[in-house]
Design a protein around this motif. Structure first.
Motif: not given
Length: 474
Positions: A341-353
């Motif tokens: 879950i932490t990895q997923l939420m970190t991905y949502l923060d870091d990636q261009a959408r």
């Protein structure tokens, strides 16, 4: 109306219509793409060879026979909400049979079974059931979705944990098969076809009438919502973990349904409890669901459905737009770890959408849906306790960045579990490499055999539908 093509197929379809208006259209017909072949997902353009609008079951049969004679693939359209435009065939050249005129409705007040036309949309289903005895069935929240697709692929919604899926309410159908025959199917008549239609319907026939068991409308319904607004999605990881711990509890009250929706500005948790406020408080759920800026209100069945429809509109619903959609399904053993879950939420923060309009929706399943054996219907996700759906919507056009962002969400989740995650065919995912296995898993071999018996030439076809045994991906 425009000049019809002088092809054998066009001549056959035109003869069936016999000069009736609003019966058939071709690519040469004015406003064909907007009035007849309007795709739900504007990023996936599809041009059918023709679109027909039958008045009755006999018309459906005759149109199917025209397709057989001319070796043209067929797909029915009820509401037209397929994420990949499978109601238009999913690829160019299919004959579309649009069921919008099939609106018959009746209620047997002795058995409380409703007969519903195959072109009826969920909003009208709800209203007609209410007017005929204040009855109800389980179904999804988008009012424009058609019963024809919804009740033949699964049909999950807020009351499914309590009552089962929409297709679990179907006790009998009238269906046009691949040779144009008009059949009845149930657990005692054409049982193999009935099995296939309840979960993989688009590949097996066109249902013109559903006979469905119904329930009395619930009395009070409690609606709960909790808004999260943190500086980063990473800060929401403990909240998603707490929510997931709740929905994966096998003893969770079946009157309860909930979603966790992550979006650009934070997240929303919504919940529905079919009971009084006192019963809601006694269930123990209020002490286990994440708390914050909350709203709790008590409403009736129709009022709650209206609110749920409004929420669905915020995500996608009836809006025709360019979007990408990906999805996954989870058993209890496949639930996400705290690290995942932490990895997923970190991905949502870091990636261009590539867009500000995106959603990642986790919704609870299980309950009554899981009571029915896996091999009782084609629907094969009886063991799932949670689904996730990712949407990225183009403003005004869909970019590759947004597609990559959604693909990365799925890759991040899949990379955190050892099993290959599957998904529900109602959340169409065109990116799947083995869609039939992902959608129908343990039932795919039985479905391929039934397909060979009822539709050996694969007349009812879209890019991810069940194929006849031994023919693989056609």
């Amino acid at each position: 109306m425009g000049q019809a093509p002088s092809t054998p197929l066009a001549q056959c379809l035109t003869a069936v219509c016999n000069n009736r208006a609003d019966c058939v259209a071709f690519p040469s017909t004015p406003f064909y793409k907007t009035a007849w072949a309007d795709g739900y997902n504007l990023d996936r353009p599809v041009v059918p060879i023709a679109v027909t609008r039958p008045d009755n079951t006999q018309d459906v049969s005759d149109f199917v026979k025209c397709a057989v004679e001319n070796n043209v693939k067929v797909q029915p359209k009820s509401g037209g909400h397929s994420y990949a435009n499978y109601g238009l065939g999913g690829e160019d050249g299919a004959l579309v049979i649009d069921l919008k005129k099939l609106q018959d409705f009746s209620m047997d007040e002795k058995t409380w079974r409703a007969s519903i036309g195959g072109g009826t949309r969920l909003d009208d289903v709800t209203k007609r059931l209410h007017k005929n005895g204040k009855r109800a069935i389980a179904h999804g929240t988008c009012p424009g979705v058609g019963i024809g697709g919804h009740a033949t692929i699964g049909g999950l919604g807020p009351s499914s944990r309590m009552w089962g899926s929409c297709l679990d309410h179907v006790v009998e159908v009238e269906v046009v098969t691949a040779d144009g025959s008009i059949k009845r199917a149930s657990e005692t008549e054409n049982e193999d076809l009935f099995f296939a239609l309840k979960g993989a319907g688009a590949g097996f026939g066109i249902i013109t009438e559903f006979v469905m068991k119904t329930h009395p409308e619930p009395g009070s319904v409690v609606r709960y919502s909790f808004t999260l607004s943190f500086g980063s999605h990473r800060e929401m990881a403990p909240v998603l973990k707490q929510w997931q711990d709740l929905v994966t509890d096998p003893k969770l009250d079946r009157r309860f349904h909930t979603e966790f929706v992550a979006h650009e500005l934070g997240a929303i948790i919504t919940a529905t409890f079919y009971g009084t406020k006192e019963e809601w408080e006694a269930s123990g759920i209020p002490d286990r669901i994440p708390r914050g800026s909350i709203s709790v209100k008590v409403d009736d069945w129709l009022g709650v459905l209206a609110e749920q429809a409004e929420e669905a509109a915020l995500y996608l619903s009836d809006i025709h737009s360019a979007f990408t959609a990906r999805s996954l399904a989870f058993t209890k053993d496949e639930a996400l770890s705290e690290e995942a879950i932490t990895q997923l939420m970190t991905y949502l923060d870091d990636q261009a959408r590539g867009t500000l309009l995106w959603f990642l929706i986790f919704d609870a399943s299980g309950g009554a849906v899981s009571d029915i054996p896996m091999n009782a219907t084609a629907y094969s996700h009886r063991d799932k306790v949670m689904f996730c759906q990712g949407y990225g919507i183009g403003i005004p056009t869909l970019t590759q960045t947004t597609k990559d962002f959604m693909n990365g969400i799925i890759d991040t989740i899949q990379g955190s579990v050892s099993q290959t995650l599957t998904t529900y065919p109602g959340y169409v995912d065109p990116a799947l490499t083995n869609p039939q296995q992902s959608y129908w898993g343990p039932n795919i071999e039985a479905l391929e055999s039934i397909k060979s018996a009822w539709d050996p030439n694969d007349l009812f076809h879209n890019p991810q539908s069940v194929r006849p045994k031994g023919k693989g991906k056609l």
